[in-house]
Design a protein around this motif. Structure first.
Motif, PDB file in Angstrom:
ATOM      1  N   GLY A 150       0.625  -1.182  -0.049  1.00 19.74           N
ATOM      2  CA  GLY A 150      -0.012   0.047   0.153  1.00 19.74           C
ATOM      3  C   GLY A 150       0.826   1.186   0.026  1.00 19.74           C
ATOM      4  N   PRO A 151       0.425   2.334   0.301  1.00 19.07           N
ATOM      5  CA  PRO A 151       0.941   3.536   0.124  1.00 19.07           C
ATOM      6  C   PRO A 151       2.071   3.802   1.259  1.00 19.07           C
ATOM      7  CG  PRO A 151      -1.434   3.972   0.116  1.00 19.07           C
ATOM      8  CD  PRO A 151      -1.262   2.363   0.333  1.00 19.07           C
ATOM      9  N   LEU A 152       3.056   4.107   0.910  1.00 16.93           N
ATOM     10  CA  LEU A 152       4.076   4.116   2.071  1.00 16.93           C
ATOM     11  C   LEU A 152       5.132   5.031   1.369  1.00 16.93           C
ATOM     12  CD1 LEU A 152       6.733   2.715   0.595  1.00 16.93           C
ATOM     13  CD2 LEU A 152       5.451   0.546   1.259  1.00 16.93           C
ATOM     14  N   ILE A 153       6.181   5.820   2.427  1.00 19.80           N
ATOM     15  CA  ILE A 153       7.225   6.608   1.871  1.00 19.80           C
ATOM     16  C   ILE A 153       8.202   5.859   0.839  1.00 19.80           C
ATOM     17  CG2 ILE A 153       8.759   6.139   3.827  1.00 19.80           C
ATOM     18  CD1 ILE A 153       9.351   9.045   3.863  1.00 19.80           C
ATOM     19  N   ARG A 154       8.217   6.589  -0.377  1.00 18.56           N
ATOM     20  CA  ARG A 154       9.032   6.099  -1.511  1.00 18.56           C
ATOM     21  C   ARG A 154      10.439   6.718  -1.323  1.00 18.56           C
ATOM     22  NH1 ARG A 154       5.757   1.741  -3.901  1.00 18.56           N
ATOM     23  NH2 ARG A 154       3.938   2.121  -2.793  1.00 18.56           N
ATOM     24  N   GLN A 155      11.408   6.166  -2.257  1.00 11.20           N
ATOM     25  CA  GLN A 155      12.671   6.396  -2.479  1.00 11.20           C
ATOM     26  C   GLN A 155      12.882   7.728  -2.476  1.00 11.20           C
ATOM     27  OE1 GLN A 155      15.109   4.319  -5.331  1.00 11.20           O
ATOM     28  NE2 GLN A 155      16.760   4.202  -3.774  1.00 11.20           N
ATOM     29  N   PRO A 156      12.215   8.657  -3.515  1.00 15.90           N
ATOM     30  CA  PRO A 156      12.478  10.059  -3.502  1.00 15.90           C
ATOM     31  C   PRO A 156      12.283  10.821  -2.395  1.00 15.90           C
ATOM     32  CG  PRO A 156      11.130   9.270  -5.391  1.00 15.90           C
ATOM     33  CD  PRO A 156      11.156   8.140  -4.405  1.00 15.90           C
ATOM     34  N   SER A 157      11.622  10.458  -1.287  1.00 15.01           N
ATOM     35  CA  SER A 157      11.179  10.968  -0.342  1.00 15.01           C
ATOM     36  C   SER A 157      11.912  10.571   1.366  1.00 15.01           C
ATOM     37  CB  SER A 157       9.589  11.034   0.247  1.00 15.01           C
ATOM     38  OG  SER A 157       8.878  11.347  -0.870  1.00 15.01           O
ATOM     39  N   TYR A 158      12.731   9.490   0.925  1.00 22.56           N
ATOM     40  CA  TYR A 158      13.100   8.836   2.273  1.00 22.56           C
ATOM     41  C   TYR A 158      14.672   8.704   2.153  1.00 22.56           C
ATOM     42  CZ  TYR A 158      12.722   5.010   5.651  1.00 22.56           C
ATOM     43  OH  TYR A 158      12.855   4.329   6.915  1.00 22.56           O
ATOM     44  N   GLU A 159      15.066   9.987   2.905  1.00 19.83           N
ATOM     45  CA  GLU A 159      16.377  10.273   3.207  1.00 19.83           C
ATOM     46  C   GLU A 159      17.015   9.438   4.394  1.00 19.83           C
ATOM     47  OE1 GLU A 159      19.654  13.886   2.222  1.00 19.83           O
ATOM     48  OE2 GLU A 159      17.895  14.239   3.351  1.00 19.83           O
ATOM     49  N   VAL A 160      18.191   8.803   4.454  1.00 21.38           N
ATOM     50  CA  VAL A 160      18.725   8.031   5.469  1.00 21.38           C
ATOM     51  C   VAL A 160      20.087   8.445   5.611  1.00 21.38           C
ATOM     52  CG1 VAL A 160      17.007   6.325   5.567  1.00 21.38           C
ATOM     53  CG2 VAL A 160      19.212   5.811   4.123  1.00 21.38           C
ATOM     54  N   GLY A 161      20.760   8.191   6.782  1.00 20.47           N
ATOM     55  CA  GLY A 161      22.125   8.628   7.129  1.00 20.47           C
ATOM     56  C   GLY A 161      22.856   7.153   6.859  1.00 20.47           C
ATOM     57  N   ALA A 162      24.448   7.516   6.811  1.00 14.48           N
ATOM     58  CA  ALA A 162      25.409   6.400   6.463  1.00 14.48           C
ATOM     59  C   ALA A 162      25.018   5.106   7.522  1.00 14.48           C
ATOM     60  CB  ALA A 162      26.713   7.223   6.384  1.00 14.48           C
ATOM     61  N   GLU A 163      24.929   5.448   8.757  1.00 12.38           N
ATOM     62  CA  GLU A 163      24.852   4.463   9.754  1.00 12.38           C
ATOM     63  C   GLU A 163      23.548   3.530   9.149  1.00 12.38           C
ATOM     64  OE1 GLU A 163      21.812   7.262  10.861  1.00 12.38           O
ATOM     65  OE2 GLU A 163      24.079   7.368  10.273  1.00 12.38           O
ATOM     66  N   PHE A 164      22.651   3.903   8.743  1.00 18.82           N
ATOM     67  CA  PHE A 164      21.467   3.101   8.393  1.00 18.82           C
ATOM     68  C   PHE A 164      21.893   2.261   7.068  1.00 18.82           C
ATOM     69  CE2 PHE A 164      17.499   2.167   5.804  1.00 18.82           C
ATOM     70  CZ  PHE A 164      16.561   2.263   6.951  1.00 18.82           C
ATOM     71  N   VAL A 165      22.566   2.857   6.086  1.00 15.08           N
ATOM     72  CA  VAL A 165      23.032   2.053   5.076  1.00 15.08           C
ATOM     73  C   VAL A 165      23.833   0.989   5.351  1.00 15.08           C
ATOM     74  CG1 VAL A 165      24.132   2.172   2.999  1.00 15.08           C
ATOM     75  CG2 VAL A 165      22.960   4.108   3.352  1.00 15.08           C
ATOM     76  N   THR A 166      24.834   1.126   6.257  1.00 16.80           N
ATOM     77  CA  THR A 166      25.925   0.166   6.568  1.00 16.80           C
ATOM     78  C   THR A 166      25.138  -0.983   7.448  1.00 16.80           C
ATOM     79  OG1 THR A 166      27.334   1.981   7.203  1.00 16.80           O
ATOM     80  CG2 THR A 166      27.789  -0.067   8.265  1.00 16.80           C
ATOM     81  N   ARG A 167      24.031  -0.722   8.201  1.00 16.75           N
ATOM     82  CA  ARG A 167      23.106  -1.785   8.796  1.00 16.75           C
ATOM     83  C   ARG A 167      22.776  -2.752   7.958  1.00 16.75           C
ATOM     84  NH1 ARG A 167      19.925   1.280  11.163  1.00 16.75           N
ATOM     85  NH2 ARG A 167      20.622   1.246  13.262  1.00 16.75           N
ATOM     86  N   PHE A 168      22.087  -2.365   6.692  1.00 16.51           N
ATOM     87  CA  PHE A 168      21.649  -2.904   5.787  1.00 16.51           C
ATOM     88  C   PHE A 168      22.723  -3.820   4.858  1.00 16.51           C
ATOM     89  CE2 PHE A 168      17.877  -0.935   6.649  1.00 16.51           C
ATOM     90  CZ  PHE A 168      16.841  -1.506   6.172  1.00 16.51           C
ATOM     91  N   VAL A 169      23.873  -2.971   4.344  1.00 22.68           N
ATOM     92  CA  VAL A 169      24.762  -3.797   3.647  1.00 22.68           C
ATOM     93  C   VAL A 169      25.515  -4.656   4.808  1.00 22.68           C
ATOM     94  CG1 VAL A 169      27.011  -3.269   2.536  1.00 22.68           C
ATOM     95  CG2 VAL A 169      24.812  -1.897   2.162  1.00 22.68           C
ATOM     96  N   ASP A 170      25.902  -4.478   5.961  1.00 23.41           N
ATOM     97  CA  ASP A 170      26.480  -5.466   6.842  1.00 23.41           C
ATOM     98  C   ASP A 170      25.716  -6.736   6.715  1.00 23.41           C
ATOM     99  OD1 ASP A 170      28.643  -3.491   7.130  1.00 23.41           O
ATOM    100  OD2 ASP A 170      28.082  -3.173   9.175  1.00 23.41           O
TER     101      ASP A 170
END
Length: 256
Positions: free
Chosen positions: A160-180
């Motif tokens: 359903g409706p949710l926040i999409r990539q053009p609107s969802y900015e995250v920090g480096a630590e967020f990315v690291t959690r996923f890639v790890d």
């Protein structure tokens, strides 16, 4: 009362669903419209009336319009009989094989995910923000549906409706959690205009988790909550420095 629907779910027999919007409610101010959030600081009487209207739209009495106390977990509740606001489970998804019980999840940017197996007559609803999706709420919902007789080839899922990539900015630590956790998860991030920040594709991540779990029939509404004033958005509220925010409810029910 304006709602969004999934063509894939709408095509299934003996099933009703709705991704509710702000339209058709009685709440005022920053909650204006159809705020269903029990956790908001809105007037409780207004929230109760909004929820009654949604129950009516789904064709059930209010005591059969169920939501859980959401905690951004991978936990799933099985609904066989109605519960009250006071006794509702702490979980982020629900499943049932009981006709006439509405499963509802509340969101304000997180992903509302509705599931249905029309052959087994089993349905589910999940609240999948990044944390729930990351820790397994989608897979756990499917597992609980299977315990009630559902099979993966027969399950249709709507995002359903949710926040999409053009609107969802995250920090480096967020990315690291996923890639790890899995280097392949890097594909759900693109650079943002702000240094050391990225834009996260929550909908894509949810779809990938569903596909990895064995679900092939997936329909995405494609709607972004952040720019859509018909919908509540937590992040939009934060950026506007408003004190609180409303929540929309997204619901599914088996017909008798």
């Amino acid at each position: 009362m304006k709602t969004f629907t999934s063509p894939a779910l709408a095509a299934l027999p003996e099933l009703r669903h709705a991704f509710f919007t702000r339209d058709g409610g009685v709440s005022k101010g920053i909650y204006a419209g159809l705020n269903g959030g029990l956790g908001s600081d809105d007037n409780p009487a207004d929230v109760a009336e909004n929820r009654r209207r949604m129950a009516e739209a789904m064709g059930v009495d209010i005591d059969h319009f169920l939501t859980v106390h959401q905690i951004h977990s991978p936990d799933v509740a099985v609904a066989t009989t109605p519960w009250t606001v006071e006794t509702r489970p702490r979980a982020d998804a629900m499943v049932t094989a009981t006709p006439g019980i509405v499963l509802g999840v509340t969101t304000a940017d997180c992903g509302p995910i509705l599931f249905a197996d029309p052959k087994a007559r089993v349905i589910g609803a999940a609240h999948a923000g990044w944390k729930g999706a990351f820790t397994g709420v989608l897979e756990n919902t499917i597992t609980e549906m299977e315990k009630l007789g559902a099979t993966k080839p027969d399950i249709t899922v709507a995002i359903g409706p949710l926040i999409r990539q053009p609107s969802y900015e995250v920090g480096a630590e967020f990315v690291t959690r996923f890639v790890d956790a899995d280097p392949d998860f890097a594909r759900f991030f693109i650079p943002s205009a702000q240094e050391h920040h990225s834009m996260f594709d929550l909908a894509g991540f949810i779809r990938m988790r569903l596909e990895r779990a064995g679900i092939t029939a997936i329909n995405d509404t494609g709607i972004d909550t952040y720019p859509n004033e018909q919908l509540f958005s937590y992040r939009r509220t934060v950026h506007r420095k408003e004190g609180d925010y409303g929540r929309q409810i997204h619901a599914i029910v088996l017909g008798d």
